[in-house]
Design an enzyme around this catalytic site. Structure first.
Site, PDB file in Angstrom:
ATOM      1  N   LYS A 146      -5.531  -2.000  -9.772  1.00  0.00           N
ATOM      2  CA  LYS A 146      -6.272  -2.700  -8.729  1.00  0.00           C
ATOM      3  C   LYS A 146      -7.764  -2.663  -9.052  1.00  0.00           C
ATOM      4  CE  LYS A 146      -2.903  -2.029  -5.023  1.00  0.00           C
ATOM      5  NZ  LYS A 146      -2.722  -1.711  -3.585  1.00  0.00           N
ATOM      6  N   ARG A 189      23.181  10.290  18.798  1.00  0.00           N
ATOM      7  CA  ARG A 189      21.811   9.783  18.690  1.00  0.00           C
ATOM      8  C   ARG A 189      21.332   9.716  17.244  1.00  0.00           C
ATOM      9  NH1 ARG A 189      19.722   6.015  19.520  1.00  0.00           N
ATOM     10  NH2 ARG A 189      20.654   6.189  21.589  1.00  0.00           N
ATOM     11  N   GLU A 195      -3.294  -6.536 -10.342  1.00  0.00           N
ATOM     12  CA  GLU A 195      -3.875  -7.331  -9.266  1.00  0.00           C
ATOM     13  C   GLU A 195      -5.130  -8.026  -9.782  1.00  0.00           C
ATOM     14  OE1 GLU A 195      -4.903  -6.643  -4.598  1.00  0.00           O
ATOM     15  OE2 GLU A 195      -5.695  -5.164  -5.993  1.00  0.00           O
ATOM     16  N   LYS A 204       4.980   0.751   2.359  1.00  0.00           N
ATOM     17  CA  LYS A 204       4.650   0.991   3.773  1.00  0.00           C
ATOM     18  C   LYS A 204       5.931   1.299   4.546  1.00  0.00           C
ATOM     19  CE  LYS A 204       0.670  -2.059   3.380  1.00  0.00           C
ATOM     20  NZ  LYS A 204       0.044  -3.354   3.761  1.00  0.00           N
ATOM     21  N   ASP A 225      -3.702 -11.563  -4.958  1.00  0.00           N
ATOM     22  CA  ASP A 225      -3.954 -11.178  -3.573  1.00  0.00           C
ATOM     23  C   ASP A 225      -5.202 -11.900  -3.056  1.00  0.00           C
ATOM     24  OD1 ASP A 225      -3.368  -9.879  -1.263  1.00  0.00           O
ATOM     25  OD2 ASP A 225      -4.069  -7.911  -1.895  1.00  0.00           O
TER      26      ASP A 225
END
Length: 292
Positions: A169, A102, A198, A137, A219
């Site tokens: 940012k 597993r 950014e 992430k 962005d």
């Protein structure tokens, strides 16, 4: 193994495997103890089309429980395989093969899932010059493993964490007063680290280009703003020396259009966040004649 596919350090893989086996085995595999502890063979079957990734973790799981296990891989790391392909055959102690099953499959199916998804995005932008980036992430504790899987799938790694690149940012700009002030402060404090900025407007884009940085993240630009940003960044006097990255609101329905606008990078959190494991199985005995 290709340098691009170079896995994380051996100690990182060993740590991943140690934690995985500890949480699965605990004080001992009570079910495997029912089996005779003799020698047996097994085969690893891929039950869907996939890009193979995670061999070092798979091998380490089995060798941790049986140092003498023999693992014969029939495919290379990064290979695209079809449903029904026998990826590897193993020979070792029966109980160890079952106990490692597993944990070894969890690594291989998860990392193959990330590599497979990344490869789909890479194919979708082929011919545009745009490269696919990952993000932070990731599954906690498996960042280096997942970022390796992105490379195996043909993608490019963004910063590994909060320590190996400076990323300015909105809050950093607000605290510094202006974008220029934020860039200069970052350069002064961390002169050897890559600087990613950014921006929220064409005016900020031009400010970042004039001041200089290693990459600019545009962005939440709409299509018209994005194309204008590309035009400005690639025109004199900047001449495309600072690459542009797009992030947010990207999926397979928008990916190609964004890439064709001429951006250099598209970062996609879903490569490592929305993981769909590849269907694999490890079965005792020799592979059937019908298996590939």
């Amino acid at each position: 193994m290709s340098p691009r596919f170079a896995p994380p350090p051996a100690e990182s893989i060993a740590r991943d495997v140690s934690l995985a086996l500890a949480e699965d085995l605990g004080a001992g595999d009570v079910t495997a103890a029912l089996l005779p502890d003799d020698t047996d063979c097994a085969y690893l079957l891929c039950k869907e089309n996939a890009v193979v990734c995670g061999r070092p973790w798979f091998d380490a799981c089995h060798r941790a429980l049986d140092p003498d296990v023999r693992i014969d891989w029939h495919v290379a790391e990064g290979d695209r395989v079809d449903k029904g392909t026998v990826l590897a055959t193993l020979q070792g102690r029966t109980r160890a093969l079952v106990s490692a099953e597993r944990a070894s499959l969890n690594f291989l199916q998860t990392l193959s899932g990330t590599a497979t998804t990344t490869a789909e995005y890479v194919v979708a932008v082929s011919g545009t010059g745009t490269r696919i980036l990952d993000t932070r992430k990731t599954i906690p504790g498996l960042r280096l493993a997942q970022k390796y899987a992105v490379r195996v799938g043909g993608g490019v790694n963004h910063r590994i964490g909060l320590f190996d690149a400076v990323m300015l940012k909105e809050n950093h700009v607000r605290a510094a007063g202006t974008l220029t002030a934020a860039i200069r402060a970052a350069r002064a404090m961390h002169p050897s680290l890559p600087l990613i900025v950014e921006v929220e407007s064409i005016a900020q884009l031009e400010e970042a280009l004039r001041e200089g940085c290693d990459r600019i993240l545009i962005d939440d630009f709409d299509a018209a703003m994005r194309r204008e940003a590309v035009r400005i960044a690639k025109a004199a006097p900047f001449n495309g020396t600072i690459p542009l990255e797009v992030s947010g609101g990207v999926d397979m329905t928008t990916l190609r259009v964004i890439a064709e606008d001429g951006v250099d990078f598209i970062s996609i959190g879903g490569l490592t966040k929305h993981v769909r494991a590849i269907d694999l199985s490890l079965k005792l005995g020799p592979p059937p004649a019908s298996a590939q």
